[in-house]
Structures are given as structure tokens and as C-alpha cells.
Design a protein around this motif. Structure first.
Motif, PDB file in Angstrom:
ATOM      1  N   GLY A 114    -134.259  30.295 102.443  1.00  0.00           N
ATOM      2  CA  GLY A 114    -135.349  30.424 101.482  1.00  0.00           C
ATOM      3  C   GLY A 114    -135.234  31.630 100.582  1.00  0.00           C
ATOM      4  O   GLY A 114    -135.904  31.699  99.545  1.00  0.00           O
ATOM      5  N   GLU A 115    -134.392  32.598 100.943  1.00  0.00           N
ATOM      6  CA  GLU A 115    -134.161  33.741 100.069  1.00  0.00           C
ATOM      7  C   GLU A 115    -133.239  33.380  98.916  1.00  0.00           C
ATOM      8  O   GLU A 115    -133.155  34.102  97.928  1.00  0.00           O
ATOM      9  CB  GLU A 115    -133.551  34.891 100.877  1.00  0.00           C
ATOM     10  N   ARG A 116    -132.519  32.259  99.047  1.00  0.00           N
ATOM     11  CA  ARG A 116    -131.554  31.854  98.022  1.00  0.00           C
ATOM     12  C   ARG A 116    -131.872  30.499  97.394  1.00  0.00           C
ATOM     13  O   ARG A 116    -131.420  30.219  96.280  1.00  0.00           O
ATOM     14  CB  ARG A 116    -130.148  31.783  98.639  1.00  0.00           C
ATOM     15  N   LEU A 117    -132.607  29.661  98.104  1.00  0.00           N
ATOM     16  CA  LEU A 117    -132.862  28.296  97.671  1.00  0.00           C
ATOM     17  C   LEU A 117    -134.331  27.948  97.863  1.00  0.00           C
ATOM     18  O   LEU A 117    -135.033  28.612  98.634  1.00  0.00           O
ATOM     19  CB  LEU A 117    -132.007  27.313  98.485  1.00  0.00           C
ATOM     20  N   PRO A 118    -134.822  26.903  97.200  1.00  0.00           N
ATOM     21  CA  PRO A 118    -136.202  26.450  97.471  1.00  0.00           C
ATOM     22  C   PRO A 118    -136.297  25.808  98.846  1.00  0.00           C
ATOM     23  O   PRO A 118    -135.413  25.046  99.253  1.00  0.00           O
ATOM     24  CB  PRO A 118    -136.446  25.424  96.358  1.00  0.00           C
ATOM     25  N   VAL A 119    -137.332  26.130  99.579  1.00  0.00           N
ATOM     26  CA  VAL A 119    -137.558  25.510 100.893  1.00  0.00           C
ATOM     27  C   VAL A 119    -139.051  25.222 101.052  1.00  0.00           C
ATOM     28  O   VAL A 119    -139.650  25.511 102.084  1.00  0.00           O
ATOM     29  CB  VAL A 119    -137.045  26.379 102.064  1.00  0.00           C
ATOM     30  N   ASN A 120    -139.661  24.639 100.038  1.00  0.00           N
ATOM     31  CA  ASN A 120    -141.096  24.397 100.051  1.00  0.00           C
ATOM     32  C   ASN A 120    -141.407  22.922 100.244  1.00  0.00           C
ATOM     33  O   ASN A 120    -140.684  22.053  99.762  1.00  0.00           O
ATOM     34  CB  ASN A 120    -141.739  24.867  98.744  1.00  0.00           C
ATOM     35  N   ILE A 121    -142.505  22.648 100.954  1.00  0.00           N
ATOM     36  CA  ILE A 121    -143.013  21.295 101.097  1.00  0.00           C
ATOM     37  C   ILE A 121    -144.490  21.295 100.721  1.00  0.00           C
ATOM     38  O   ILE A 121    -145.134  22.348 100.674  1.00  0.00           O
ATOM     39  CB  ILE A 121    -142.827  20.741 102.527  1.00  0.00           C
ATOM     40  N   ALA A 122    -145.022  20.102 100.448  1.00  0.00           N
ATOM     41  CA  ALA A 122    -146.432  20.002 100.050  1.00  0.00           C
ATOM     42  C   ALA A 122    -147.023  18.704 100.564  1.00  0.00           C
ATOM     43  O   ALA A 122    -146.302  17.728 100.819  1.00  0.00           O
ATOM     44  CB  ALA A 122    -146.573  20.073  98.528  1.00  0.00           C
ATOM     45  N   ALA A 123    -148.333  18.702 100.738  1.00  0.00           N
ATOM     46  CA  ALA A 123    -149.097  17.494 101.040  1.00  0.00           C
ATOM     47  C   ALA A 123    -150.340  17.509 100.171  1.00  0.00           C
ATOM     48  O   ALA A 123    -150.969  18.557  99.994  1.00  0.00           O
ATOM     49  CB  ALA A 123    -149.473  17.425 102.516  1.00  0.00           C
ATOM     50  N   VAL A 124    -150.680  16.341  99.631  1.00  0.00           N
ATOM     51  CA  VAL A 124    -151.802  16.234  98.700  1.00  0.00           C
ATOM     52  C   VAL A 124    -152.805  15.220  99.225  1.00  0.00           C
ATOM     53  O   VAL A 124    -152.441  14.079  99.533  1.00  0.00           O
ATOM     54  CB  VAL A 124    -151.320  15.788  97.300  1.00  0.00           C
ATOM     55  N   HIS A 166    -144.168  27.132 102.949  1.00  0.00           N
ATOM     56  CA  HIS A 166    -142.776  27.464 103.204  1.00  0.00           C
ATOM     57  C   HIS A 166    -142.355  26.631 104.419  1.00  0.00           C
ATOM     58  O   HIS A 166    -143.064  26.560 105.419  1.00  0.00           O
ATOM     59  CB  HIS A 166    -142.646  28.959 103.511  1.00  0.00           C
ATOM     60  N   HIS A 167    -141.190  25.987 104.313  1.00  0.00           N
ATOM     61  CA  HIS A 167    -140.754  25.080 105.392  1.00  0.00           C
ATOM     62  C   HIS A 167    -140.602  25.816 106.721  1.00  0.00           C
ATOM     63  O   HIS A 167    -140.594  25.193 107.794  1.00  0.00           O
ATOM     64  CB  HIS A 167    -139.437  24.420 104.999  1.00  0.00           C
ATOM     65  N   LEU A 168    -140.505  27.127 106.689  1.00  0.00           N
ATOM     66  CA  LEU A 168    -140.404  27.923 107.910  1.00  0.00           C
ATOM     67  C   LEU A 168    -141.592  27.706 108.822  1.00  0.00           C
ATOM     68  O   LEU A 168    -141.467  27.766 110.053  1.00  0.00           O
ATOM     69  CB  LEU A 168    -140.291  29.411 107.533  1.00  0.00           C
ATOM     70  N   VAL A 169    -142.788  27.442 108.260  1.00  0.00           N
ATOM     71  CA  VAL A 169    -143.995  27.372 109.078  1.00  0.00           C
ATOM     72  C   VAL A 169    -144.591  25.979 109.183  1.00  0.00           C
ATOM     73  O   VAL A 169    -145.585  25.792 109.897  1.00  0.00           O
ATOM     74  CB  VAL A 169    -145.084  28.344 108.547  1.00  0.00           C
ATOM     75  N   ALA A 170    -144.022  24.985 108.514  1.00  0.00           N
ATOM     76  CA  ALA A 170    -144.656  23.664 108.537  1.00  0.00           C
ATOM     77  C   ALA A 170    -143.643  22.561 108.297  1.00  0.00           C
ATOM     78  O   ALA A 170    -142.654  22.747 107.584  1.00  0.00           O
ATOM     79  CB  ALA A 170    -145.775  23.582 107.499  1.00  0.00           C
ATOM     80  N   ASP A 171    -143.922  21.409 108.905  1.00  0.00           N
ATOM     81  CA  ASP A 171    -143.199  20.172 108.626  1.00  0.00           C
ATOM     82  C   ASP A 171    -144.231  19.121 108.233  1.00  0.00           C
ATOM     83  O   ASP A 171    -145.412  19.439 108.044  1.00  0.00           O
ATOM     84  CB  ASP A 171    -142.361  19.738 109.836  1.00  0.00           C
ATOM     85  N   ALA A 172    -143.808  17.859 108.106  1.00  0.00           N
ATOM     86  CA  ALA A 172    -144.727  16.819 107.633  1.00  0.00           C
ATOM     87  C   ALA A 172    -145.893  16.614 108.584  1.00  0.00           C
ATOM     88  O   ALA A 172    -147.036  16.435 108.152  1.00  0.00           O
ATOM     89  CB  ALA A 172    -143.964  15.507 107.436  1.00  0.00           C
ATOM     90  N   VAL A 173    -145.617  16.616 109.887  1.00  0.00           N
ATOM     91  CA  VAL A 173    -146.705  16.430 110.855  1.00  0.00           C
ATOM     92  C   VAL A 173    -147.692  17.585 110.766  1.00  0.00           C
ATOM     93  O   VAL A 173    -148.911  17.391 110.777  1.00  0.00           O
ATOM     94  CB  VAL A 173    -146.132  16.293 112.279  1.00  0.00           C
ATOM     95  N   SER A 174    -147.176  18.816 110.671  1.00  0.00           N
ATOM     96  CA  SER A 174    -148.052  19.988 110.538  1.00  0.00           C
ATOM     97  C   SER A 174    -148.955  19.860 109.320  1.00  0.00           C
ATOM     98  O   SER A 174    -150.165  20.138 109.385  1.00  0.00           O
ATOM     99  CB  SER A 174    -147.208  21.263 110.396  1.00  0.00           C
ATOM    100  N   ALA A 175    -148.376  19.449 108.190  1.00  0.00           N
ATOM    101  CA  ALA A 175    -149.163  19.338 106.961  1.00  0.00           C
ATOM    102  C   ALA A 175    -150.274  18.315 107.119  1.00  0.00           C
ATOM    103  O   ALA A 175    -151.395  18.511 106.619  1.00  0.00           O
ATOM    104  CB  ALA A 175    -148.252  18.965 105.792  1.00  0.00           C
ATOM    105  N   GLY A 176    -149.998  17.202 107.825  1.00  0.00           N
ATOM    106  CA  GLY A 176    -151.027  16.200 108.059  1.00  0.00           C
ATOM    107  C   GLY A 176    -152.147  16.720 108.944  1.00  0.00           C
ATOM    108  O   GLY A 176    -153.328  16.458 108.695  1.00  0.00           O
ATOM    109  N   VAL A 177    -151.797  17.470 109.992  1.00  0.00           N
ATOM    110  CA  VAL A 177    -152.807  18.036 110.887  1.00  0.00           C
ATOM    111  C   VAL A 177    -153.697  19.021 110.137  1.00  0.00           C
ATOM    112  O   VAL A 177    -154.931  19.024 110.291  1.00  0.00           O
ATOM    113  CB  VAL A 177    -152.133  18.720 112.092  1.00  0.00           C
ATOM    114  N   VAL A 178    -153.098  19.876 109.302  1.00  0.00           N
ATOM    115  CA  VAL A 178    -153.893  20.849 108.547  1.00  0.00           C
ATOM    116  C   VAL A 178    -154.820  20.141 107.570  1.00  0.00           C
ATOM    117  O   VAL A 178    -155.993  20.518 107.426  1.00  0.00           O
ATOM    118  CB  VAL A 178    -152.975  21.852 107.824  1.00  0.00           C
ATOM    119  N   LEU A 179    -154.323  19.093 106.895  1.00  0.00           N
ATOM    120  CA  LEU A 179    -155.204  18.339 105.996  1.00  0.00           C
ATOM    121  C   LEU A 179    -156.401  17.779 106.752  1.00  0.00           C
ATOM    122  O   LEU A 179    -157.548  17.874 106.289  1.00  0.00           O
ATOM    123  CB  LEU A 179    -154.432  17.194 105.348  1.00  0.00           C
TER     124      LEU A 179
END
Length: 429
Positions: free
Chosen positions: A16-26, A127-140
Motif C-alpha cells: 500500500g505504500e507503493r500501490l493502491p490497496v483500497n476497497i469499498a462497499a456502497v 485500506h485492504h489491511l483492515v477489511a475484506d468483503a465480508v468485513s465491509a458487509g458486517v460494518v454496513l
């Protein structure tokens, strides 16, 4: 909270210091809310999911630590959507995904409220370091539960108890609020203290292979989302069952045919939820409990269903503990490398070109639709983890519908790929 980054997390941090490593849920929501309520919900849900408020402390040459000390609540940006601007949330995703997180100050999550009065969109970015798809769904789910409950402070919904293997704060069930849900990183839930030579060989097979010709980037990240309604989704799932294939296999077959790479097979990157092979399972704990592998699919080797059966066989062969665990365990071999060197290696590998034609991630989200006066109308995912231009397709199933999206710097080429894939998928008899 304060702990060392695991080897797997350390590699994602360095990347993530060199490349994008972001995910999102809407989440697209029918009903009213206010910025103050969203900020209060974010603060409350942070107490349940501490990784919403962490930073990387003591980033030394070889190691770093995740800590919650001195980290403010995640920011909530507010965008007012005009009545005729129904795609405002799409533009927000395109703006937010390329924005890097400052890992030294944190937090590694942020939120945008796109307010339209009688409805709103909630864009969550991690930041992908702290979340994946399942995590994003739980937070939503937890955020909407807070927003829709009495005085917006209702408890976590039934069935969301602390999962096996997660840690609860002592006395957290005394009415003071929901207990924090924490679990060790994926590395610590995998049997075996050391990486083995077999791990390296399996990882090379899962992720290696020839580099495809670069996608022509147009210099801008583009995001496109669409939906398969209940009738189309039901028909598609019925056909999959009749042909003995999974939805993931059918999706891979359709995109392999759409990619049409000539005489060679299409290379499809597939995301895998590691919760199925970790012991004990992290359950609903937030974190990075996902990996990916690449399968080769001959898109022209028969009709769509024949191709899908080939894809199903290839995917199932990789979705086993024997094949998935090495994808995380192998990163223990990088412990002797300075984190800057790790980031340089990752950047150099990507600069050679993408190792897959398209990435297809598919997940089913068990999210309630109703939250008091609020109703969840749609949920879309997004990811920006590569500058190679390779399209990243995310499919989320919810309430009998499929919500799809593609993110890429290849512009119209990526959208054309998705249109062709959907034609193959929906018109196959």
C-alpha cells in the motif's frame, strides 16, 4: 489495542505504500438520515470493530504495529445529491478509491454520505489491511442497524454475537454497549509455525503464470455498476443448478468467453474467503481474511456450460485448506526483508503487466433489508488494488438480486468486457 503486524498484513501494508490497496462497499438506502446521525453511528460501530480506528505505529525497517492510540474517528464527508443526479455515488467511488490512506496517522477507513433527502447512499472505504468483503458487509449492517434503531443506539442485531475465536471485552454485556469483536490475523489462525517449500510452490502455481498484454489505461479510474433483478437472477441460478455448476463458475466462464484471448485460455483471478479454512474461524471479526488465486479457463472450449464445468473443477481444486493456507503462510518467508524492499518487489511485479485478464469476486451478503424506517435497496462493492488496468469485477448477492460492478483504468474496454460477459451469461440456454 496494540499488536504487531502479521507477515501477511505487513506485505499488504508495504504494498500500500507503493500501490493502491483500497476497497469499498456502497449501501443505497431508502429513508432519511442526517450527517450527525451517521457520525454518531460510525463512532458507535468503531467501539464494536476497533480496526475502524487504527494506524501503523513504530514503522521500523522490518516491522510495524497496529494501534488504536491517538486515532480519531473515521471522517464522514457529506455530498448533497441533486434530484436528477442519480449517479453521484458512482463519482464518489471514483474519487475515493484512488485516495491513499495515511497509515501513520490513521484511521484506515472513511465514509461518505450522499444525501438525497428521502434517500441516501453510504459509501464506505477501507485500506485492504483492515477489511475484506465480508468485513465491509458486517460494518454496513451494523451502521444501518444503528441508524435505523430507537434513537439510533439500538444493540447489534440477533445472530451477531461474538464469533468463536474472537475476543470480547470483559463486562461488555452489562448494558454499556456491544462488545468489541477482535480476532487474531489470518496468519495466526493457520496451523503450522513455518512456511514450507510446498507452500512456495503452491503459491507460485496459484498466482504465477504468463503476463498478459497490458490494458491501455486512459489515465483515470472508472467505476461502473449494474444490477440483475430478481427474475433474471432466479433464472440464472436455476440454469446453474440444472447444469451442475456454481454461480462463480458461470461468471468465470462468461468473462473467459468475453475476454476472447485468442488461442490461449483466459486467466481469471478468483477471490477466496479464508474464514472457511482458519481455525478457529474469525467469524464476523473485521480484518483481512481473504486471498486470491488465478485459474485458466478456455472460453472457447465448448458452450458456456461446458466452460463453466471446467471452471468449477479448477476453482474447487483450489478451494481446499491444502491449497488456500499456503497463500497466507508463505508470507512468513518475507520476514527477513525490510518492508520497503517488499513494497519495491510488489511494485516491480506489477510493472511487468497483469497476470490475469479479469478478476471476478463473488460473495453472498446475508444482510437484512429493513432497519426500522430505513430500507436497504442495493449494495455494491468496489476495489482498486492494481494499476495494471485489469478489470476488477465484484458481484454481491442480496435479497434475491445480484449487484455487479467493475473498476478499471482501462475505461470503455472494461465496460465492453462486462457487457459481452453479461450477454453470454444471460443468453445461454
Amino acid at each position: 489495542m496494540r499488536r504487531r503486524l502479521s507477515p501477511y498484513e505487513r506485505v499488504i501494508w508495504a504494498a500500500g505504500e507503493r500501490l493502491p490497496v483500497n476497497i469499498a462497499a456502497v449501501a443505497r438506502v431508502e429513508g432519511r438520515t442526517t450527517p450527525a446521525r451517521v457520525r454518531a453511528a460510525v463512532a458507535a460501530v468503531r467501539s464494536r470493530h476497533p480496526l475502524l480506528g487504527v494506524r501503523v505505529a513504530d514503522p521500523g525497517v522490518w516491522q510495524g504495529r497496529l494501534t488504536t492510540a491517538g486515532v480519531p474517528d473515521p471522517g464522514v464527508r457529506v455530498v448533497v445529491r441533486d434530484a436528477g443526479a442519480g449517479d453521484s455515488w458512482v463519482r464518489v467511488v471514483e474519487e475515493e478509491l484512488p485516495r491513499r490512506f495515511d497509515t501513520r496517522t490513521g484511521p484506515l477507513a472513511r465514509f461518505v454520505l450522499v444525501d438525497a433527502g428521502a434517500s441516501f447512499d453510504l459509501v464506505t472505504v477501507y485500506h485492504h489491511l483492515v477489511a475484506d468483503a465480508v468485513s465491509a458487509g458486517v460494518v454496513l449492517r451494523d451502521l444501518l442497524t444503528r441508524l435505523g434503531g430507537p434513537e439510533h443506539e439500538n444493540a447489534v442485531p440477533p445472530g451477531a454475537a461474538c464469533p468463536p475465536g474472537a475476543h470480547r471485552r470483559a463486562g461488555a454485556d452489562d448494558g454499556a454497549g456491544p462488545a468489541p469483536v477482535l480476532a487474531p490475523p489470518a496468519d495466526e489462525l493457520i496451523p503450522g509455525p513455518r512456511a514450507r517449500l510446498g507452500d512456495l510452490l503452491r503459491t507460485a502455481r496459484a498466482l504465477g503464470g504468463p503476463v498478459r498484454p497490458p490494458y491501455p489505461p486512459d489515465g483515470r479510474l472508472a467505476y461502473h455498476a449494474w444490477t440483475l433483478e430478481r427474475e433474471e437472477t432466479e433464472l440464472l441460478l436455476k440454469r446453474c443448478r440444472a447444469r451442475g455448476v456454481t454461480l462463480q463458475a458461470a461468471l468465470c466462464a462468461a468473462f473467459a468467453r468475453a475476454a476472447a484471448p485468442g488461442s490461449r485460455p483466459a486467466r481469471i483471478a478468483v477471490a477466496a474467503d479464508l474464514r472457511r479454512v482458519l481455525d478457529p474461524s474469525p467469524g464476523e471479526a473485521m480484518g483481512l481474511y481473504a486471498a486470491s488465486f488465478v485459474v485458466s479457463v478456455h472460453g472457447t472450449s465448448g458452450d458456456l456450460w461446458a466452460v463453466a464445468r471446467e471452471a468449477r473443477t479448477a476453482i474447487h481444486a483450489r478451494l481446499t485448506p491444502r491449497e488456500l493456507r499456503p497463500l497466507v503462510r508463505v508470507f512468513r518467508l518475507t520476514s527477513f526483508l525490510p518492508h520497503r524492499a517488499v513494497g519495491t518487489l510488489v511494485r516491480h511485479g506489477e510493472s511487468r503487466g497483469p497476470r490475469f485478464d479479469v478478476s471476478v469476486s463473488n460473495t453472498r451478503l446475508d444482510l437484512p433489508v429493513a432497519y426500522g424506517p430505513l430500507r436497504l435497496a442495493a449494495v455494491h462493492g468496489a476495489a482498486h488494488t492494481s494499476r495494471s488496468g485489469a478489470p476488477l469485477v465484484i458481484v454481491a448477492g442480496m435479497d434475491g438480486r445480484l449487484f455487479l460492478s467493475v473498476t478499471s483504468t482501462a475505461g470503455a474496454q472494461a465496460e465492453g468486457l462486462c457487457r459481452r460477459a453479461m450477454d453470454h451469461l444471460l443468453w445461454a440456454g
